[in-house]
Design a protein around this motif. Structure first.
Motif, PDB file in Angstrom:
ATOM      1  N   ALA A  83       0.861  -1.020   0.229  1.00  0.00           N
ATOM      2  CA  ALA A  83      -0.122  -0.053  -0.075  1.00  0.00           C
ATOM      3  C   ALA A  83       0.900   1.226   0.022  1.00  0.00           C
ATOM      4  N   TRP A  84       2.109   1.333   0.713  1.00  0.00           N
ATOM      5  CA  TRP A  84       2.799   2.406   0.899  1.00  0.00           C
ATOM      6  C   TRP A  84       3.299   2.659  -0.693  1.00  0.00           C
ATOM      7  N   LEU A  85       3.332   1.919  -1.574  1.00  0.00           N
ATOM      8  CA  LEU A  85       3.720   2.464  -2.973  1.00  0.00           C
ATOM      9  C   LEU A  85       2.870   3.559  -3.454  1.00  0.00           C
ATOM     10  N   GLY A  86       1.379   3.424  -2.977  1.00  0.00           N
ATOM     11  CA  GLY A  86       0.402   4.518  -3.473  1.00  0.00           C
ATOM     12  C   GLY A  86       0.858   5.959  -3.083  1.00  0.00           C
ATOM     13  N   MET A  87       1.821   5.877  -2.087  1.00  0.00           N
ATOM     14  CA  MET A  87       2.375   7.369  -1.931  1.00  0.00           C
ATOM     15  C   MET A  87       2.813   8.069  -3.255  1.00  0.00           C
ATOM     16  N   LEU A  88       3.239   7.442  -4.135  1.00  0.00           N
ATOM     17  CA  LEU A  88       3.595   7.849  -5.318  1.00  0.00           C
ATOM     18  C   LEU A  88       2.406   8.615  -5.841  1.00  0.00           C
ATOM     19  N   CYS A  89       1.259   8.073  -5.874  1.00  0.00           N
ATOM     20  CA  CYS A  89       0.142   8.676  -6.459  1.00  0.00           C
ATOM     21  C   CYS A  89      -0.382   9.880  -5.786  1.00  0.00           C
ATOM     22  N   PHE A  90       0.210  10.209  -4.455  1.00  0.00           N
ATOM     23  CA  PHE A  90      -0.341  11.119  -3.681  1.00  0.00           C
ATOM     24  C   PHE A  90       0.873  12.268  -3.775  1.00  0.00           C
ATOM     25  N   MET A  91       2.110  11.635  -3.913  1.00  0.00           N
ATOM     26  CA  MET A  91       2.988  12.740  -3.857  1.00  0.00           C
ATOM     27  C   MET A  91       3.371  13.442  -5.322  1.00  0.00           C
ATOM     28  N   LEU A  92       3.587  12.458  -6.350  1.00  0.00           N
ATOM     29  CA  LEU A  92       3.761  13.177  -7.821  1.00  0.00           C
ATOM     30  C   LEU A  92       2.738  14.207  -8.065  1.00  0.00           C
ATOM     31  N   PRO A  93       1.634  13.851  -8.048  1.00  0.00           N
ATOM     32  CA  PRO A  93       0.560  15.132  -8.565  1.00  0.00           C
ATOM     33  C   PRO A  93       0.673  16.348  -7.882  1.00  0.00           C
ATOM     34  N   LEU A  94       0.959  16.033  -6.479  1.00  0.00           N
ATOM     35  CA  LEU A  94       0.982  17.381  -5.632  1.00  0.00           C
ATOM     36  C   LEU A  94       2.291  18.221  -6.238  1.00  0.00           C
TER      37      LEU A  94
END
Ligand code: SF4
Ligand code: SF4
Ligand code: SF4
Lengths: 192, 71
Positions: free
Chosen positions: A27-38
């Motif tokens: 699940a931690w990989l999902g941080m990418l989908c949070f950090m990159l767009p921001l």
């Protein structure tokens, strides 16, 4: 239209969801989908992430068009209205904050680790098979919480994909709303 | 040339105040005539747009209309 490497990022999104069934720590990989767009919005002043890279948007497109799972109806007008989008973003952030709070409580030993995935902020699904130990309890708790967020938004997105147009989720996606707000804040005030 | 000038041309028009800047329209335009401007809203280049309507059918917010423009 010519395909680019980033047109295949839906594979990443699909793999992510599947991995969560085997080991919740992915699940931690999902941080990418949070950090990159921001980061792209803050430093690049664009919605390049939504416009080109987001695998989730591509996944809905694929399901709706290639697999013909979308009714292709116009969504109700309120879906793109600011009150609804900002309201949903606010609700989403409150629930996200709550998830972080639970992570903190587990980390400080005030609450035991709960091996559940919470769907639509209310339905508790047993998920202990995807946890094999070996990390601090808060790391695991965050995984369950974060995966819940990702699964919930996918389920909502699939429902609106089926009912309306394929990428209907993108109209009220909190990340899409947030990055647009950042771009608005960055824009020099010239036009209205 | 004169005839073309009098002809009414069909072009895409975006209700920019309602645009969520998702870029779905950009991905389906065969002419590269629609772009998302700085993450704010989609903009149509009327010189390139052929009024095919693909963007209008794709837009998940359904805020693109194909209208006649007297060129
Ligand atoms: S709006 Fe959300 S789901 Fe759609 S492309 Fe942007 S980040 Fe992805
Ligand atoms: S598809 Fe619609 S909402 Fe999305 S950027 Fe284009 S005009 Fe805006
Ligand atoms: S009407 Fe066709 S050519 Fe014009 S912007 Fe839309 S998709 Fe592109």
């Amino acid at each position: 239209m010519k395909k680019h490497w980033y047109d295949y990022l839906w594979i990443f999104s699909a793999t992510y969801l599947i991995l969560g069934f085997f080991n919740i720590l992915f699940a931690w990989l999902g941080m990418l989908c949070f950090m990159l767009p921001l980061l792209i919005a803050i430093f690049g002043g664009s919605k390049m992430y939504c416009n080109l890279f987001c695998g989730r948007g591509q996944l809905f497109s694929l399901l709706g068009k290639k697999f013909k799972l979308s009714a292709n109806r116009k969504p109700p007008v309120f879906l793109h209205k600011k009150w609804f989008r900002y309201g949903f973003l606010t609700f989403f952030m409150i629930m996200f904050g709550n998830m972080l709070w639970v992570t903190y409580l587990v980390g400080s030993g005030q609450r035991p680790l709960s091996q559940h995935v919470k769907l639509l902020w209310s339905i508790k699904l047993p998920w202990q098979w995807a946890y094999h130990g070996g990390v601090a309890p808060w790391v695991a708790q965050f995984s369950f919480g974060f995966y819940s967020v990702m699964l919930t938004s996918t389920v909502l997105g699939i429902i609106t994909m089926a009912l309306f147009r394929p990428r209907s989720w993108c109209v009220y996606c909190p990340m899409g709303t947030m990055t647009q707000l950042i771009c608005q804040a960055k824009k020099p005030k010239v036009k209205k | 040339m004169m005839e073309e000038k009098l002809q009414k041309k069909r072009k895409a028009r975006v209700a920019q105040a309602d645009c969520v800047a998702c870029g779905s329209c950009v991905k389906v335009c065969p002419k590269g005539a629609i772009k998302v401007y700085k993450g704010l809203y989609a903009q149509v280049d009327e010189g390139l747009c052929i009024g095919c309507g693909r963007c209008a059918a794709e837009c998940p917010a359904a805020i693109i209309e194909i209208g006649e423009v007297t060129a």
